[in-house]
Design a protein around this motif. Structure first.
Motif, PDB file in Angstrom:
ATOM      1  N   VAL A  91     -41.609  18.348  30.914  1.00 51.42           N
ATOM      2  CA  VAL A  91     -41.404  17.940  29.527  1.00 51.42           C
ATOM      3  C   VAL A  91     -42.410  16.876  29.103  1.00 51.42           C
ATOM      4  CG1 VAL A  91     -39.722  16.150  30.179  1.00 51.42           C
ATOM      5  CG2 VAL A  91     -39.655  17.153  27.876  1.00 51.42           C
ATOM      6  N   GLN A  92     -42.761  16.894  27.834  1.00 51.76           N
ATOM      7  CA  GLN A  92     -43.557  15.855  27.196  1.00 51.76           C
ATOM      8  C   GLN A  92     -42.806  15.405  25.944  1.00 51.76           C
ATOM      9  OE1 GLN A  92     -47.449  17.695  26.578  1.00 51.76           O
ATOM     10  NE2 GLN A  92     -48.235  16.601  28.354  1.00 51.76           N
ATOM     11  N   VAL A  93     -42.806  14.088  25.671  1.00 57.93           N
ATOM     12  CA  VAL A  93     -42.039  13.572  24.537  1.00 57.93           C
ATOM     13  C   VAL A  93     -42.957  12.884  23.535  1.00 57.93           C
ATOM     14  CG1 VAL A  93     -39.917  13.302  25.857  1.00 57.93           C
ATOM     15  CG2 VAL A  93     -41.555  11.418  25.758  1.00 57.93           C
ATOM     16  N   ASN A  94     -42.489  12.864  22.299  1.00 56.84           N
ATOM     17  CA  ASN A  94     -43.190  12.196  21.214  1.00 56.84           C
ATOM     18  C   ASN A  94     -42.152  11.576  20.288  1.00 56.84           C
ATOM     19  OD1 ASN A  94     -45.279  11.335  19.548  1.00 56.84           O
ATOM     20  ND2 ASN A  94     -45.287  13.232  18.360  1.00 56.84           N
ATOM     21  N   HIS A  95     -42.490  10.463  19.639  1.00 60.08           N
ATOM     22  CA  HIS A  95     -41.552   9.834  18.705  1.00 60.08           C
ATOM     23  C   HIS A  95     -42.322   9.077  17.634  1.00 60.08           C
ATOM     24  CE1 HIS A  95     -42.089   5.753  20.534  1.00 60.08           C
ATOM     25  NE2 HIS A  95     -42.326   6.468  21.626  1.00 60.08           N
ATOM     26  N   LEU A 148     -31.918  14.303  25.278  1.00 59.00           N
ATOM     27  CA  LEU A 148     -32.842  13.355  24.663  1.00 59.00           C
ATOM     28  C   LEU A 148     -32.112  12.040  24.433  1.00 59.00           C
ATOM     29  CD1 LEU A 148     -34.584  15.503  21.881  1.00 59.00           C
ATOM     30  CD2 LEU A 148     -35.304  15.144  24.245  1.00 59.00           C
ATOM     31  N   ASP A 149     -32.789  10.919  24.717  1.00 60.07           N
ATOM     32  CA  ASP A 149     -32.287   9.583  24.421  1.00 60.07           C
ATOM     33  C   ASP A 149     -33.341   8.857  23.592  1.00 60.07           C
ATOM     34  OD1 ASP A 149     -29.674   8.816  26.116  1.00 60.07           O
ATOM     35  OD2 ASP A 149     -30.903  10.204  27.296  1.00 60.07           O
ATOM     36  N   TYR A 150     -32.906   8.323  22.452  1.00 61.36           N
ATOM     37  CA  TYR A 150     -33.829   7.698  21.509  1.00 61.36           C
ATOM     38  C   TYR A 150     -33.358   6.261  21.255  1.00 61.36           C
ATOM     39  CZ  TYR A 150     -37.000   7.661  17.426  1.00 61.36           C
ATOM     40  OH  TYR A 150     -38.032   7.401  16.537  1.00 61.36           O
ATOM     41  N   TYR A 151     -34.292   5.306  21.405  1.00 65.93           N
ATOM     42  CA  TYR A 151     -33.983   3.893  21.243  1.00 65.93           C
ATOM     43  C   TYR A 151     -34.794   3.344  20.071  1.00 65.93           C
ATOM     44  CZ  TYR A 151     -32.016   4.463  25.917  1.00 65.93           C
ATOM     45  OH  TYR A 151     -31.279   4.899  26.992  1.00 65.93           O
ATOM     46  N   TYR A 152     -34.086   2.701  19.117  1.00 70.30           N
ATOM     47  CA  TYR A 152     -34.760   2.247  17.906  1.00 70.30           C
ATOM     48  C   TYR A 152     -33.973   1.111  17.267  1.00 70.30           C
ATOM     49  CZ  TYR A 152     -31.275   5.517  16.024  1.00 70.30           C
ATOM     50  OH  TYR A 152     -30.115   6.192  15.730  1.00 70.30           O
ATOM     51  N   TRP A 170     -28.286   9.904  21.335  1.00 70.63           N
ATOM     52  CA  TRP A 170     -28.587  10.917  22.342  1.00 70.63           C
ATOM     53  C   TRP A 170     -28.105  12.284  21.881  1.00 70.63           C
ATOM     54  CZ3 TRP A 170     -25.133   6.956  22.964  1.00 70.63           C
ATOM     55  CH2 TRP A 170     -23.784   7.291  23.117  1.00 70.63           C
ATOM     56  N   TYR A 171     -28.744  13.280  22.462  1.00 71.19           N
ATOM     57  CA  TYR A 171     -28.450  14.677  22.107  1.00 71.19           C
ATOM     58  C   TYR A 171     -28.653  15.524  23.354  1.00 71.19           C
ATOM     59  CZ  TYR A 171     -29.467  19.343  20.119  1.00 71.19           C
ATOM     60  OH  TYR A 171     -29.481  20.689  19.840  1.00 71.19           O
ATOM     61  N   SER A 172     -27.605  16.239  23.772  1.00 71.12           N
ATOM     62  CA  SER A 172     -27.705  17.064  24.982  1.00 71.12           C
ATOM     63  C   SER A 172     -27.200  18.464  24.715  1.00 71.12           C
ATOM     64  CB  SER A 172     -26.927  16.439  26.141  1.00 71.12           C
ATOM     65  OG  SER A 172     -25.526  16.491  25.886  1.00 71.12           O
ATOM     66  N   TYR A 206     -38.673   3.748  22.190  1.00 67.36           N
ATOM     67  CA  TYR A 206     -39.162   4.890  22.967  1.00 67.36           C
ATOM     68  C   TYR A 206     -38.163   6.022  22.922  1.00 67.36           C
ATOM     69  CZ  TYR A 206     -36.141   3.212  26.780  1.00 67.36           C
ATOM     70  OH  TYR A 206     -35.070   2.806  27.532  1.00 67.36           O
ATOM     71  N   CYS A 207     -38.627   7.187  23.361  1.00 66.58           N
ATOM     72  CA  CYS A 207     -37.820   8.403  23.448  1.00 66.58           C
ATOM     73  C   CYS A 207     -37.964   8.935  24.871  1.00 66.58           C
ATOM     74  CB  CYS A 207     -38.332   9.422  22.427  1.00 66.58           C
ATOM     75  SG  CYS A 207     -37.705  11.100  22.623  1.00 66.58           S
ATOM     76  N   SER A 208     -36.857   9.329  25.488  1.00 74.05           N
ATOM     77  CA  SER A 208     -36.922   9.867  26.847  1.00 74.05           C
ATOM     78  C   SER A 208     -36.202  11.209  26.901  1.00 74.05           C
ATOM     79  CB  SER A 208     -36.300   8.892  27.847  1.00 74.05           C
ATOM     80  OG  SER A 208     -34.915   8.734  27.596  1.00 74.05           O
TER      81      SER A 208
END
Length: 222
Positions: free
Chosen positions: A176-180, A144-148, A127-129, A160-162
């Motif tokens: 917001v719109q997200v892409n990963h 941002l929260d990223y799961y991998y 995560w990154y805030s 996914y990325c949220s």
């Protein structure tokens, strides 16, 4: 014309001149007062901001000096603050009271390896805030929260990325719109933020992070 009439005319002219001078002075003073008030800048209603604070932030707000509270409300009405900053340097150029708190971290959970599996894999969350503050009180946060999944020191695939946010700037909305995606053993999570103030303006900017087998490798964005 006799002397008495001359005295009356002179007295009338004197009264009119005094009245005109008083009006002029009043106008000048009124203009000066308006000018001084304008130098302070527009502010927002305190309840619009204060009602959105958490209990701990409310205590911090009440501990501020009245001048600091007024400065906070003035800054929140400043178009430069409302549009957001890309760097701390930009914010400090507006006010030394503005600051940025950044947080990034990674949590890994090992997945039980099968007898035939060559390596152990990990379920990972990174995560990154970024939190913008005025006198230590948050007025905007993006996260941002990223799961991998990782294995053998690389990102194998992602889930996914949220993206989430907190916005306490009055009359400003956020979406917001997200892409990963994964490539070259690394994963990337990107959020495109859109800031809008009624029908006056709309700004967009990207915030993202890139991860590798060990965690967060790079971050960027507003």
């Amino acid at each position: 014309m006799d002397t008495e009439n001359l005295r009356n005319i002179y007295a009338m002219l004197t009264r009119n001149l005094a009245a005109a001078t008083a009006v002029s002075v009043a106008i000048m003073l009124g203009g000066a007062a308006r000018s001084e008030a304008a130098n302070e800048g527009p502010t927002i209603n305190s309840s619009v901001f204060v009602d959105r604070l958490t209990q701990s932030e409310l205590l911090r707000w009440r501990a501020l000096a009245p001048a600091q509270q007024r400065a906070t409300l003035t800054l929140l009405a400043d178009p430069r603050v409302q549009r957001g900053f890309a760097t701390v340097g930009q914010a400090k150029a507006v006010s030394s009271a503005i600051d940025l708190v950044e947080t990034r971290d990674t949590a890994r959970t090992p997945v039980r390896a099968m007898p035939t599996a060559a390596t152990t894999t990990y379920q990972v969350q990174s995560w990154y805030s970024r939190t913008w503050t005025i006198f230590g009180i948050a007025y905007a946060t993006t996260r941002l929260d990223y799961y991998y999944v990782t294995g053998a020191g690389v990102v194998l695939y992602d889930h996914y990325c949220s993206a989430s946010y907190s916005n306490r700037v009055p009359l400003r909305s956020m979406s917001v719109q997200v892409n990963h995606y994964v490539g070259g053993g690394k994963g990337t999570c990107v959020a495109t933020w859109t800031l809008t103030k009624l029908n006056f303006w709309t700004d967009t900017s990207d915030q993202g992070m890139r991860v590798n087998g060990r965690g967060v490798e790079a971050t960027w964005g507003p």
